[in-house]
Scaffold this motif. Structure first.
Motif, PDB file in Angstrom:
ATOM      1  N   MET A  38      -6.696  10.722  -6.429  1.00 43.00           N
ATOM      2  CA  MET A  38      -6.634   9.701  -6.827  1.00 43.00           C
ATOM      3  C   MET A  38      -4.674   9.703  -7.236  1.00 43.00           C
ATOM      4  SD  MET A  38      -7.330   5.423  -8.418  1.00 43.00           S
ATOM      5  CE  MET A  38      -8.613   5.746  -8.390  1.00 43.00           C
ATOM      6  N   ILE A  39      -3.278   8.950  -6.327  1.00 42.56           N
ATOM      7  CA  ILE A  39      -1.954   9.447  -6.514  1.00 42.56           C
ATOM      8  C   ILE A  39      -1.859   8.430  -7.809  1.00 42.56           C
ATOM      9  CG2 ILE A  39       0.136   9.476  -6.060  1.00 42.56           C
ATOM     10  CD1 ILE A  39      -1.117   9.833  -2.862  1.00 42.56           C
ATOM     11  N   GLU A  40      -0.865   8.759  -9.054  1.00 44.80           N
ATOM     12  CA  GLU A  40      -0.396   8.206  -9.291  1.00 44.80           C
ATOM     13  C   GLU A  40       1.313   7.492  -9.379  1.00 44.80           C
ATOM     14  OE1 GLU A  40      -2.452   8.451 -13.897  1.00 44.80           O
ATOM     15  OE2 GLU A  40      -0.288   9.622 -13.779  1.00 44.80           O
ATOM     16  N   ILE A  41       1.662   5.961  -9.614  1.00 41.83           N
ATOM     17  CA  ILE A  41       2.824   5.588  -9.834  1.00 41.83           C
ATOM     18  C   ILE A  41       3.120   5.141 -11.030  1.00 41.83           C
ATOM     19  CG2 ILE A  41       2.520   5.894  -6.973  1.00 41.83           C
ATOM     20  CD1 ILE A  41       2.389   2.319  -7.210  1.00 41.83           C
ATOM     21  N   ARG A  42       3.700   5.198 -11.589  1.00 41.48           N
ATOM     22  CA  ARG A  42       4.657   4.633 -12.511  1.00 41.48           C
ATOM     23  C   ARG A  42       5.207   3.151 -12.105  1.00 41.48           C
ATOM     24  NH1 ARG A  42       4.087   8.011 -16.415  1.00 41.48           N
ATOM     25  NH2 ARG A  42       3.660  10.230 -16.335  1.00 41.48           N
ATOM     26  N   ALA A  43       5.035   1.978 -12.928  1.00 40.75           N
ATOM     27  CA  ALA A  43       5.494   1.116 -12.973  1.00 40.75           C
ATOM     28  C   ALA A  43       6.477   1.255 -13.603  1.00 40.75           C
ATOM     29  CB  ALA A  43       4.646   0.084 -13.135  1.00 40.75           C
ATOM     30  N   ARG A  44       7.819   1.066 -13.629  1.00 37.54           N
ATOM     31  CA  ARG A  44       9.263   0.790 -14.019  1.00 37.54           C
ATOM     32  C   ARG A  44       9.696  -1.056 -14.543  1.00 37.54           C
ATOM     33  NH1 ARG A  44       9.655   5.862 -15.412  1.00 37.54           N
ATOM     34  NH2 ARG A  44       9.744   7.373 -13.479  1.00 37.54           N
ATOM     35  N   PRO A  45      10.504  -1.353 -15.540  1.00 36.14           N
ATOM     36  CA  PRO A  45      11.316  -1.961 -15.494  1.00 36.14           C
ATOM     37  C   PRO A  45      11.455  -3.267 -13.992  1.00 36.14           C
ATOM     38  CG  PRO A  45      11.689  -0.832 -17.863  1.00 36.14           C
ATOM     39  CD  PRO A  45      10.946  -0.311 -16.408  1.00 36.14           C
ATOM     40  N   LEU A  46      11.526  -4.284 -14.266  1.00 38.47           N
ATOM     41  CA  LEU A  46      12.390  -4.936 -13.136  1.00 38.47           C
ATOM     42  C   LEU A  46      14.007  -4.962 -13.080  1.00 38.47           C
ATOM     43  CD1 LEU A  46      11.951  -5.910  -9.979  1.00 38.47           C
ATOM     44  CD2 LEU A  46      11.126  -8.487 -11.718  1.00 38.47           C
ATOM     45  N   THR A  47      14.409  -4.375 -12.051  1.00 40.36           N
ATOM     46  CA  THR A  47      15.295  -4.867 -12.113  1.00 40.36           C
ATOM     47  C   THR A  47      16.216  -5.172 -10.708  1.00 40.36           C
ATOM     48  OG1 THR A  47      16.257  -3.052 -11.530  1.00 40.36           O
ATOM     49  CG2 THR A  47      16.429  -2.326 -13.527  1.00 40.36           C
ATOM     50  N   ALA A  48      16.941  -5.889 -10.740  1.00 37.29           N
ATOM     51  CA  ALA A  48      17.465  -6.589  -9.721  1.00 37.29           C
ATOM     52  C   ALA A  48      18.460  -6.016  -8.201  1.00 37.29           C
ATOM     53  CB  ALA A  48      18.763  -7.725  -9.488  1.00 37.29           C
ATOM     54  N   THR A  49      19.356  -4.753  -8.698  1.00 31.59           N
ATOM     55  CA  THR A  49      19.119  -3.552  -8.072  1.00 31.59           C
ATOM     56  C   THR A  49      18.026  -2.735  -7.064  1.00 31.59           C
ATOM     57  OG1 THR A  49      21.023  -3.117  -9.030  1.00 31.59           O
ATOM     58  CG2 THR A  49      21.070  -1.369  -7.943  1.00 31.59           C
ATOM     59  N   SER A  67      -6.396   4.546   2.192  1.00 34.48           N
ATOM     60  CA  SER A  67      -7.466   4.783   2.069  1.00 34.48           C
ATOM     61  C   SER A  67      -8.068   5.790   0.790  1.00 34.48           C
ATOM     62  CB  SER A  67      -7.603   6.149   3.215  1.00 34.48           C
ATOM     63  OG  SER A  67      -6.352   7.003   3.247  1.00 34.48           O
ATOM     64  N   SER A  68      -7.317   6.460   0.356  1.00 35.10           N
ATOM     65  CA  SER A  68      -6.972   6.904  -1.202  1.00 35.10           C
ATOM     66  C   SER A  68      -6.366   5.663  -1.855  1.00 35.10           C
ATOM     67  CB  SER A  68      -6.450   7.945  -1.441  1.00 35.10           C
ATOM     68  OG  SER A  68      -7.423   8.973  -0.490  1.00 35.10           O
ATOM     69  N   PRO A  69      -6.710   5.370  -3.106  1.00 30.74           N
ATOM     70  CA  PRO A  69      -5.874   4.537  -3.718  1.00 30.74           C
ATOM     71  C   PRO A  69      -4.959   4.772  -4.774  1.00 30.74           C
ATOM     72  CG  PRO A  69      -8.429   4.632  -4.165  1.00 30.74           C
ATOM     73  CD  PRO A  69      -8.202   5.398  -3.247  1.00 30.74           C
ATOM     74  N   TYR A  70      -4.062   3.883  -5.282  1.00 33.86           N
ATOM     75  CA  TYR A  70      -2.918   4.798  -6.060  1.00 33.86           C
ATOM     76  C   TYR A  70      -3.896   4.195  -7.517  1.00 33.86           C
ATOM     77  CZ  TYR A  70       0.128   6.388  -2.436  1.00 33.86           C
ATOM     78  OH  TYR A  70       0.524   6.306  -1.168  1.00 33.86           O
ATOM     79  N   ARG A  71      -3.189   4.917  -8.462  1.00 31.16           N
ATOM     80  CA  ARG A  71      -2.742   4.129  -9.613  1.00 31.16           C
ATOM     81  C   ARG A  71      -2.102   4.029 -10.425  1.00 31.16           C
ATOM     82  NH1 ARG A  71      -4.028   7.873 -14.504  1.00 31.16           N
ATOM     83  NH2 ARG A  71      -6.061   6.412 -16.405  1.00 31.16           N
ATOM     84  N   VAL A  72      -1.699   2.413 -10.802  1.00 29.48           N
ATOM     85  CA  VAL A  72      -0.712   2.534 -11.117  1.00 29.48           C
ATOM     86  C   VAL A  72      -0.267   2.673 -12.985  1.00 29.48           C
ATOM     87  CG1 VAL A  72       1.007   0.609 -11.267  1.00 29.48           C
ATOM     88  CG2 VAL A  72       0.266   0.480  -8.969  1.00 29.48           C
ATOM     89  N   ILE A  73       0.990   2.985 -13.353  1.00 34.53           N
ATOM     90  CA  ILE A  73       0.115   3.205 -14.813  1.00 34.53           C
ATOM     91  C   ILE A  73       2.042   2.909 -15.532  1.00 34.53           C
ATOM     92  CG2 ILE A  73      -1.223   4.784 -14.971  1.00 34.53           C
ATOM     93  CD1 ILE A  73       1.116   6.957 -15.342  1.00 34.53           C
ATOM     94  N   MET A  74       1.665   2.536 -16.729  1.00 34.73           N
ATOM     95  CA  MET A  74       3.214   2.831 -17.492  1.00 34.73           C
ATOM     96  C   MET A  74       4.564   3.483 -16.792  1.00 34.73           C
ATOM     97  SD  MET A  74       4.538  -0.555 -17.583  1.00 34.73           S
ATOM     98  CE  MET A  74       6.298  -1.620 -17.902  1.00 34.73           C
ATOM     99  N   GLY A  75       5.440   2.970 -17.251  1.00 35.75           N
ATOM    100  CA  GLY A  75       6.029   4.250 -17.118  1.00 35.75           C
ATOM    101  C   GLY A  75       7.231   5.139 -17.057  1.00 35.75           C
TER     102      GLY A  75
END
Length: 157
Positions: free
Chosen positions: A1-12, A149-157
């Motif tokens: 599973m591919i990880e993606i990191r959740a970042r703080p939201l910014t307008a840019t 077809s292959s889910p992603y795993r979202v982590i903080m970070g």
């Protein structure tokens, strides 16, 4: 599973996908005998036809890490998620290549997806999971879904 990191939201960072609605900075206008600051016209509501509607959504709470297996888009109109509490939520978006990016809002922030933006489902991380949603109401196919077809795993970070 591919990880993606959740970042703080910014307008840019979010600009290619939509608008961030918040009360940063000074109000654009002061109204109601000086007792209310108006942060004016913070999002562009865009509908091709039909009408603009306001709905209430109550979503189950989720947690990180989060398994992302579905994104969707609305080709006929924008869609705004406005939390009815001061709780952060997860926002997932993707370009047309369907590669997801993840953000976490600050408490009290809302977002408006541009028409046709691929995005994750409503994903509150705490609180009641209650949102006002402003989007297009009308006939026509305004929902397209993509299942990974292959889910992603979202982590903080």
């Amino acid at each position: 599973m591919i990880e993606i990191r959740a970042r703080p939201l910014t307008a840019t960072a979010f600009a290619p996908f939509g608008d961030v609605l918040n009360c940063d900075g000074a109000p654009d206008r002061v109204i109601n005998a000086g007792l209310c600051g108006r942060f004016h016209d913070r999002a562009q509501v865009d509908v091709s036809d039909g009408r603009v509607g306001i709905s209430l959504f109550r979503s189950a709470l989720r947690q990180l890490p989060y398994q992302l297996d579905l994104i969707e888009r609305h080709p006929l109109g924008s869609q705004a998620f406005i939390p009815m509490s001061m709780d952060a939520f997860l926002v997932v978006v993707a370009d047309d290549d369907l590669t997801p990016r993840a953000f976490v809002t600050a408490p009290g922030e809302a977002i408006n997806f541009h028409r046709g933006t691929w995005h994750g489902v409503l994903t509150p991380l705490s609180g009641p999971g209650l949102f006002a949603v402003i989007d297009r109401i009308g006939d026509g196919a305004n929902l397209q879904e993509h299942h990974f077809s292959s889910p992603y795993r979202v982590i903080m970070g």
